[in-house]
Scaffold this active site. Structure first.
Site, PDB file in Angstrom:
ATOM      1  N   ASP A 487     -15.245 -26.659  -2.643  1.00  0.00           N
ATOM      2  CA  ASP A 487     -16.049 -28.363  -1.614  1.00  0.00           C
ATOM      3  C   ASP A 487     -16.464 -29.061  -2.319  1.00  0.00           C
ATOM      4  OD1 ASP A 487     -14.234 -27.967   1.157  1.00  0.00           O
ATOM      5  OD2 ASP A 487     -15.825 -26.878   2.268  1.00  0.00           O
TER       6      ASP A 487
HETATM    7  C1  GLC Z   1     -20.958 -28.569   1.193  1.00  0.00           C
HETATM    8  C2  GLC Z   1     -21.748 -26.876   1.389  1.00  0.00           C
HETATM    9  C3  GLC Z   1     -19.996 -26.725   1.094  1.00  0.00           C
HETATM   10  C4  GLC Z   1     -19.314 -27.056   1.934  1.00  0.00           C
HETATM   11  C5  GLC Z   1     -19.301 -27.718   2.885  1.00  0.00           C
HETATM   12  C6  GLC Z   1     -18.570 -28.078   3.451  1.00  0.00           C
HETATM   13  O1  GLC Z   1     -20.673 -29.610   0.568  1.00  0.00           O
HETATM   14  O2  GLC Z   1     -22.088 -26.767  -0.489  1.00  0.00           O
HETATM   15  O3  GLC Z   1     -20.576 -24.717   1.104  1.00  0.00           O
HETATM   16  O4  GLC Z   1     -18.300 -26.456   2.183  1.00  0.00           O
HETATM   17  O5  GLC Z   1     -20.726 -28.686   3.032  1.00  0.00           O
HETATM   18  O6  GLC Z   1     -18.605 -29.714   4.542  1.00  0.00           O
HETATM   19  C1  GLC Z   2     -17.841 -22.901   2.373  1.00  0.00           C
HETATM   20  C2  GLC Z   2     -17.182 -24.197   3.234  1.00  0.00           C
HETATM   21  C3  GLC Z   2     -15.573 -23.452   2.878  1.00  0.00           C
HETATM   22  C4  GLC Z   2     -15.713 -23.516   1.313  1.00  0.00           C
HETATM   23  C5  GLC Z   2     -16.955 -22.720   0.643  1.00  0.00           C
HETATM   24  C6  GLC Z   2     -16.830 -23.551  -0.973  1.00  0.00           C
HETATM   25  O1  GLC Z   2     -17.981 -21.974   2.879  1.00  0.00           O
HETATM   26  O2  GLC Z   2     -17.191 -23.626   4.581  1.00  0.00           O
HETATM   27  O3  GLC Z   2     -14.729 -23.769   3.248  1.00  0.00           O
HETATM   28  O4  GLC Z   2     -14.450 -22.807   0.398  1.00  0.00           O
HETATM   29  O5  GLC Z   2     -17.872 -23.501   1.732  1.00  0.00           O
HETATM   30  O6  GLC Z   2     -17.388 -24.337  -1.586  1.00  0.00           O
END
Ligand code: GLC
Ligand code: GLC
Length: 814
Positions: A487
């Site tokens: 993300d």
């Molecule tokens: C933030 C976190 C990531 C997560 C995302 C969800 O970017 O670092 O881990 O997946 O929020 O919105």
């Molecule tokens: C968080 C989110 C997941 C994403 C991950 C890596 O765990 O829930 O959707 O893939 O972060 O950013």
């Protein structure tokens, strides 16, 4: 340093001192009514949605931490001394404190001045309430005159509003007290048809429902004025902060034990039968009273507990393994499976690190979670898949999240995470492999919940597949969109404004930045779709999928290979990410793990090379980090990934979710020692001894462990709700132990450590019990199988033709 121990026979983790490095929690409930509960009874409860139907209050950033919960106070009425058997909130020095977190229940107890007390908390199956069973025993030589107080603090339903909208909500609180039951009915007068209640099995001495009356001015939960005085005030809340408190007097002879039941519940009335008498403002209690009466009965409460216990026993009985490694055994047999059910129920909503206010159910997260729970609750997996697919857009794209209460796609986050659609193919494929229920593919499912747009689920998979083909970039690799699995790799969001969302602010046209990770994911999904199409007799379509996968592999070979490992992506300028040419972020875990998991490079040595590079540059003693070198500063063209200080989260943290991709990749390479070694590095049970460093619960996975660039290298965070649960479960059970479900039967293909003499397992699959015994006779992974004594060709065990329900499978590894 350890803070407790595993009691594997009882499927419990026993915490033996209350001051754990962080609150170590458990979940109550597994259907509609849920709660989180810490080892000191902190936490809160909700019905279905942790934001919109929150029953009790919890403040995440309170001090001391973890305050607000299901508290019981005991008071010695002779001396006036009082304490909390769960340590918090009074925090007296207790004897024999223990917290047993079990499957769907938690028991917390201790002894203070010769008075032993313990409370067992659980949610009965098929009910929307929780039971607290308090047992008090007098171990003194003389009689004890005691008072027991139970307390909860009501949340005014919408947890977001509750924490922000004071000008309104300090005026809305309302309660009723009838026959000693406290009913919380804020907003019931207008649009709510639900209320909460807090009841006690004993005829009480009094109650309180107004927080200030109970606590006293400027006091906290550690020294409530009413407990100190030994007397509640019978306050009735009008606005401010409604609570529930009961007072029960106990006179215990030496050796005597008394049991008290408290109930906290949620109840709905039909809209036109909200009040009794009709036209009044009094809650109609006709349907709730029998429920309350039932569970206040100690025996029936016990029976409900036994039923819950049997439920978990049957779920966990679906896969049981006995290997030479205790950490493997207890995670597979107990805790990892249990955690998978928590991620199924909660997605990423309510934990100690997820406020319950923020996120709905993630499309990619929920599809991946399926891998871990589909074998335990296939019917609910089916429902989940159909809900997810119904939020898919006609383009094949997906809302990134949807709200569990409305089941609608979440417009705030929207779509455009270009990996999302493929997880639906993989989720459905996991379901088909487990259940063999091909009828799901014909199920009519709308797009974007639009009535009239229904198409068979299979059509949704097709659209997922073509979504990527419609969005290829300059190198014929998939465009990344807002982000892929990571993300925080935001290649189309050049954000320089504080507070802006990295995921929803997309200010580049998105036509250049590509993802090698999605390319690997596409290849994987394409092969699964081909297999599904083939079994539906759609041979041309199946060939088309295979051909597109081959083209993608070609693009990866030409533009996605850096010489020693797979590239990660191309940015908006068309420059490579995750390449030797980069100054920072030269090598990433996701593209390497996933490409090899998808089978890419297995035949030409690239897979082994890539995994060697991962081992050399990314693996640490605490797990495998996301990338190296960590980003030492903020990069406008990379986004959130570089917002984190080095070693945390996506910026070179050990993101446990993706470690299993490497385990599976190693298993595909036949390197069982490596695969299991990586498995062990992040296995929470194996990290129990380093509790002071790890800090999170030793019985469940955390999303992240700080990477080697962080000053706190080895410290875990964000435990419980993470894709780590499902992926580790899948990696160990299906790839390392190799008990693999396929469309056609159970494949047995272990890739276990050299030193293991073998293992045994019991797997219930499509109604048949497979008793599996693997024996190692040589150092390799070649397996010869016999089924009920008769040798078979290959390693696919088919369902018995003669309707037998139990078979023995023996495998010899050489
Ligand atoms: C933030 C976190 C990531 C997560 C995302 C969800 O970017 O670092 O881990 O997946 O929020 O919105
Ligand atoms: C968080 C989110 C997941 C994403 C991950 C890596 O765990 O829930 O959707 O893939 O972060 O950013």
């Amino acid at each position: 340093m350890k803070y407790g121990y595993f009691d594997d026979d009882r499927r419990e983790y026993v915490i033996t001192r209350p001051d754990t490095p962080l609150p170590w929690i458990n979940y109550l409930g597994c259907q509609a009514y849920f709660g989180i509960i810490s080892n000191t009874a902190g936490g809160y409860s909700f019905y279905r949605d942790a934001r919109l139907r929150r029953l009790t209050r919890y403040r995440y950033n309170n001090v001391p931490m973890d305050l607000g919960g299901r508290y019981v106070y005991l008071r010695d009425d002779d001396s006036g001394e009082y304490w909390s058997p769960s340590w918090q909130p009074a925090r007296r020095e207790l004897k024999d404190y223990s917290c047993r977190h079990g499957m769907g229940y938690t028991t917390i107890g201790s002894t203070y001045n010769g008075i032993e007390a313990e409370t067992r908390y659980f949610v009965p199956l098929d009910e929307t309430l929780e039971i607290w069973q308090l047992t008090v025993t007098n171990h003194r030589e003389v009689a004890a005159t005691l008072s027991a107080f139970s307390t909860i603090e009501f949340c005014l339903w919408d947890a977001q509003d509750d924490a922000t909208n004071f000008q309104r909500n300090l005026n809305t609180g309302q309660v009723e007290v009838e026959d000693g039951v406290i009913y919380h009915k804020t907003e019931y007068r207008e649009r709510r048809n639900h209320f909460a209640y807090f009841a006690c099995s004993e005829k009480g001495e009094g109650f309180d429902t107004q927080r200030e009356a109970f606590l006293g001015r400027y006091r906290g939960w550690d020294q409530p004025a009413a407990v100190e005085a030994g007397q509640l005030t019978n306050s009735v809340a009008h606005g401010w902060s409604p609570i529930g408190a009961h007072h029960v007097k106990l006179v215990l002879a030496p050796g005597e034990t008394r049991r008290i039941v408290f109930l906290l519940g949620y109840h709905e009335n039909p809209d036109d039968e909200k009040f009794d008498p009709p036209g009044s403002q009094t809650i109609n209690k006709k349907t709730v009273k029998p429920v309350i009466a039932k569970y206040l009965d100690a025996d029936r409460a016990d029976a409900a507990f036994d039923r819950l216990h049997r439920y978990w026993e049957s779920l966990l009985g679906i896969l049981e393994v006995k290997t030479p490694d205790i950490h493997t055994n207890r995670m597979v047999n107990i805790w990892n499976a249990y955690q998978c059910m928590a991620t199924f129920n909660m997605s990423r909503s309510a934990s100690l690190f997820e406020s319950g206010i923020g996120r709905g159910l993630g499309f990619r997260d929920s599809n991946q979670d399926l891998l871990g729970f589909v074998h335990m609750v296939p019917a609910r997996a089916r429902e989940r898949i159909l809900d997810l697919a119904a939020t898919q857009l006609p383009t094949g794209g997906a809302y990134h999240q949807y709200q569990p209460l409305t089941k609608r796609g979440n417009n705030d986050i929207g779509s455009g995470f270009n990996d999302d659609p493929h997880w639906l193919i993989l989720g459905v494929s996991a379901y088909l492999k487990e259940t063999g229920d091909w009828s799901i593919l014909d199920e009519p499912v709308p797009f974007d919940n639009e009535p009239g747009s229904e198409a068979p689920l299979y059509e949704h998979l097709r659209r997922s597949f073509s979504y990527t083909l419609d969005r290829l970039g300059p190198h014929r690799l998939p465009l990344i969109g807002r982000a892929d699995w990571n993300d925080c790799l935001n290649l189309n969001c050049f954000s320089s404004t504080p507070g802006q969302s990295f995921q929803t602010t997309t200010n580049k046209d998105g036509k250049v930045a590509e993802s090698v990770f999605i390319a690997g994911l596409f290849v994987h999904a394409a092969h699964e779709l081909a297999a599904i199409a083939c079994r539906r007799g759609l041979h041309q379509e199946s060939e088309h999928c295979v051909a597109e996968a081959a083209k993608m592999e070609q693009a990866i070979a030409q533009h996605g290979w850096d010489g020693e490992w797979f590239l990660r992506a191309y940015d908006d300028f068309g420059a490579p990410i995750g390449s030797k040419q980069c100054e920072e972020g030269k090598i990433f875990i996701e593209s390497n793990g996933y490409c090899v998991l998808a089978g890419i490079g297995l035949d030409d040595g690239r897979a082994a090379k890539a995994m060697d590079a991962v081992g050399k540059y990314l693996a640490t003693k605490h797990g495998i980090v996301v990338q190296q070198p960590a980003f030492s500063r903020y990069y406008l063209n990379l986004g959130e990934i570089s917002s984190y200080p080095p070693g945390y989260k996506e910026n070179a943290g050990i993101f446990c979710h993706v470690n299993p991709w490497v385990m599976i990749a190693e298993a595909r390479l036949g390197r069982g020692d490596k695969a299991h070694d990586y498995y062990t590095r992040i296995n929470p049970s194996a990290r129990e001894e380093i509790g002071d460093l790890h800090r999170c619960e030793p019985y469940v996975y955390a999303q992240m462990i700080a990477g080697k660039d962080a000053p706190t290298f080895g410290e875990a965070k964000n435990s419980w709700l993470t894709g780590t649960a499902a992926w580790n479960y899948y990696a160990i059970s299906q790839w390392i132990l190799g008990i693999r479900v396929t469309y056609d039967g159970l494949e047995i293909a272990p890739v276990i450590p050299q030193s293991w003499p073998g293992f045994t397992a019991r797997r219930v699959f499509r109604g048949v019990v497979y008793n599996i015994a693997i024996e190692r006779k040589g150092a390799g992974n070649r397996i010869a199988l016999t089924v009920d004594g008769a040798p078979i060709e290959g390693n696919l065990v088919l369902a018995p033709r003669d309707g037998r329900r139990e078979v023995s499978v023996a495998g010899v590894l050489t």
